[in-house]
Design an enzyme around this catalytic site. Structure first.
Site, PDB file in Angstrom:
ATOM      1  N   LYS A  89     -12.929  49.197   8.359  1.00 27.44           N
ATOM      2  CA  LYS A  89     -13.375  48.136   7.449  1.00 27.44           C
ATOM      3  C   LYS A  89     -13.565  46.786   8.142  1.00 27.44           C
ATOM      4  O   LYS A  89     -14.374  45.966   7.719  1.00 27.44           O
ATOM      5  CB  LYS A  89     -12.400  47.995   6.288  1.00 27.44           C
ATOM      6  CG  LYS A  89     -12.540  49.139   5.296  1.00 27.44           C
ATOM      7  CD  LYS A  89     -11.907  48.805   3.960  1.00 27.44           C
ATOM      8  CE  LYS A  89     -12.249  49.864   2.935  1.00 27.44           C
ATOM      9  NZ  LYS A  89     -11.485  51.115   3.157  1.00 27.44           N
ATOM     10  N   GLU A 111     -13.216  41.659  -3.732  1.00 23.40           N
ATOM     11  CA  GLU A 111     -12.315  42.369  -4.629  1.00 23.40           C
ATOM     12  C   GLU A 111     -11.769  43.552  -3.841  1.00 23.40           C
ATOM     13  O   GLU A 111     -12.372  44.020  -2.882  1.00 23.40           O
ATOM     14  CB  GLU A 111     -13.042  42.842  -5.891  1.00 23.40           C
ATOM     15  CG  GLU A 111     -13.699  44.196  -5.796  1.00 23.40           C
ATOM     16  CD  GLU A 111     -14.881  44.237  -4.847  1.00 23.40           C
ATOM     17  OE1 GLU A 111     -15.601  43.224  -4.763  1.00 23.40           O
ATOM     18  OE2 GLU A 111     -15.076  45.270  -4.182  1.00 23.40           O
ATOM     19  N   SER A 378     -11.324  57.534  10.216  1.00 25.87           N
ATOM     20  CA  SER A 378     -11.685  56.207   9.721  1.00 25.87           C
ATOM     21  C   SER A 378     -10.528  55.210   9.761  1.00 25.87           C
ATOM     22  O   SER A 378     -10.745  54.000   9.839  1.00 25.87           O
ATOM     23  CB  SER A 378     -12.239  56.311   8.297  1.00 25.87           C
ATOM     24  OG  SER A 378     -11.337  57.015   7.465  1.00 25.87           O
TER      25      SER A 378
HETATM   26  C1  LIG Z   1     -11.638  52.315   2.514  1.00 25.33           C
HETATM   27  C2  LIG Z   1     -11.436  53.472   3.388  1.00 25.33           C
HETATM   28  C3  LIG Z   1     -12.221  54.646   3.285  1.00 25.33           C
HETATM   29  C4  LIG Z   1     -13.256  54.841   2.206  1.00 25.33           C
HETATM   30  O1  LIG Z   1     -14.326  53.950   2.220  1.00 25.33           O
HETATM   31  P1  LIG Z   1     -15.761  54.334   2.793  1.00 25.33           P
HETATM   32  O2  LIG Z   1     -16.609  53.190   2.401  1.00 25.33           O
HETATM   33  O3  LIG Z   1     -16.171  55.617   2.151  1.00 25.33           O
HETATM   34  O4  LIG Z   1     -15.627  54.479   4.254  1.00 25.33           O
HETATM   35  C5  LIG Z   1     -12.020  55.678   4.193  1.00 25.33           C
HETATM   36  N1  LIG Z   1     -11.064  55.586   5.139  1.00 25.33           N
HETATM   37  C6  LIG Z   1     -10.280  54.496   5.264  1.00 25.33           C
HETATM   38  C7  LIG Z   1      -9.245  54.480   6.336  1.00 25.33           C
HETATM   39  C8  LIG Z   1     -10.441  53.413   4.401  1.00 25.33           C
HETATM   40  O5  LIG Z   1      -9.649  52.342   4.535  1.00 25.33           O
END
Ligand SMILES: *Cc1c(COP(=O)(O)O)cnc(C)c1O
Length: 394
Positions: A89, A111, A378
């Site tokens: 993010k 938000e 992610s």
């Molecule tokens: C917020 C988040 C997601 C989901 O959001 P996407 O916009 O689909 O990427 C996935 N993995 C992590 C670690 C997150 O913090």
């Protein structure tokens, strides 16, 4: 305001800007600014500087030897969990805040539901010396206390929203209201590839660094493109970030893993591509989980970051076109994925990312011996250790 730059507003039938008319000039201002800076060498250099010096990019593309041998195909992990603040993010938060600075804005609003986007935004605002206000549903403030405290430590003001269901969508309404009132000096920072045009495009572009790096890294390591890319899908930003550099490579299969939650019944999952219908959510047309009345339905996932009733419009488009395959794994399967990666590779993944790992386990037989699979990790799982602990004690 006159439009100087026109970025495509639709992905096929999806996208657009379904919002009250009073927002049109505000979004035009944003589109013009983005059009002006997106290919500007100085802007790009500044973004790249923060990506390498502050976020810690490029993130490694790690060959996971243990699970590769166990599963019988080659698995590479794109390590977004190693970024500063522990997830992808921050790529987007930094990109947008640099844009906000160029636009002369002094105040950032956002938000957040689970608080992860709020933390990334508060972090970016801290380093850029900007005022930051985070809207959060009162329910979520209660549930996500450590993240609320983290945002406050970073200097952000967290506003607890007590309207409606006191969750993400109420926080979003409140943020839109703030934006309209204070637009002159305020920038609204959206956290995934959703929202009205041009957000889905600009968030994708700021996350696309993931796939650009992965493409270069895999070509160096394997001298060929991967067979599969696998990423979890909440709103779709880590998935689009990984996929975007490979969209034209038809032989690279794209797999999005949605939250199957407790099962297929309405309200028990958050699999918007698999079970959603065309609808408008948060200002754009996409695939949305709806009830019989056409209202946005309740959703569930063990992972707070995937607990979202829609998906970005470009993701819906790629799925509709057959370019992107959507699959799902349940809460329990995700926990198996979490434990598997932790034990086998010593990497504790976020519960969101655990969905992507779990899919390899669940459908391991579809992959052939020499297949190369890149999985997007992610985020890191420190934030989820307590959830897993509580579940294991039961
Ligand atoms: C917020 C988040 C997601 C989901 O959001 P996407 O916009 O689909 O990427 C996935 N993995 C992590 C670690 C997150 O913090």
């Amino acid at each position: 305001m006159k439009k100087e730059f026109n970025i495509a507003r639709y992905f096929g039938d999806f996208g657009g800007a379904f919002i009250p008319e009073s927002f049109i000039p505000i979004l035009d201002e944003l589109e013009n600014a983005y059009g002006k800076y997106k290919d500007d060498p100085e802007f790009t250099a500044e973004y790249n500087y923060y990506m390498s010096e502050y976020v810690g990019r490029p993130s490694p593309l790690f060959y996971a030897d243990n699970i590769s041998r166990d599963l019988g195909f080659k698995v590479y992990l794109k390590r977004e969990d190693l970024n500063h603040t522990g997830a992808h993010k921050i790529n987007n938060a930094i990109g947008q805040i640099l844009l906000a600075k160029r636009m002369g804005k002094k105040r950032i609003i956002a938000e957040t539901g689970a608080g992860q986007h709020g933390v990334a935004t508060a972090t970016a605002a801290a380093i850029m010396g900007m005022e930051c206000v985070i809207y959060m549903g009162a329910e979520d403030v209660k549930r996500q206390e450590p993240n609320v405290f983290r945002m406050e430590l970073l200097g952000a003001k967290v506003v607890s929203v007590t309207d409606g269901s006191r969750t993400l969508k109420d926080a979003m309404n409140e943020a839109f209201r703030d934006w309209l009132t204070n637009v002159e000096h305020t920038y609204y920072l959206i956290g995934t590839v959703a929202g009205p045009h041009p957000y889905p495009t600009l968030v994708r572009d700021f996350q696309a660094i993931i796939g650009r790096e992965a493409r270069e890294q895999i070509l160096k390591k394997e001298k060929q493109l991967p067979d599969y890319l696998v990423a979890c899908i909440g709103g779709g930003s880590n998935a689009m970030g990984l996929f975007y550099a490979f969209l034209d490579d038809d032989k690279v299969a794209l797999i999005g893993v949605e939250a199957g939650g407790r099962g297929v019944n309405r309200g028990d999952n958050a699999a918007s591509l698999m079970y959603g219908r065309k609808g408008v959510l948060h200002g754009s047309k996409s695939k949305v989980l709806l009830d019989d009345y056409g209202q946005v339905s309740d959703v569930h996932s063990i992972s707070a970051g995937l607990d979202y009733p829609g998906v970005g419009p470009e993701v819906a488009y790629l799925h509709d076109e057959g370019r992107l395959e959507a699959v799902s794994v349940t809460d329990n399967e995700a926990i198996d994925g979490f434990r598997y990666l932790t034990r086998k590779e010593g990497i504790i993944p976020a519960l969101e990312s655990s969905h992507a790992v779990a899919y390899l386990l669940k459908d391991r037989n579809r992959f052939k011996k020499d297949d190369i699979v890149i999985v997007n990790i992610s985020g890191r799982g420190d934030k989820d250790v307590n959830t897993i602990y509580q579940l294991m004690r039961k």
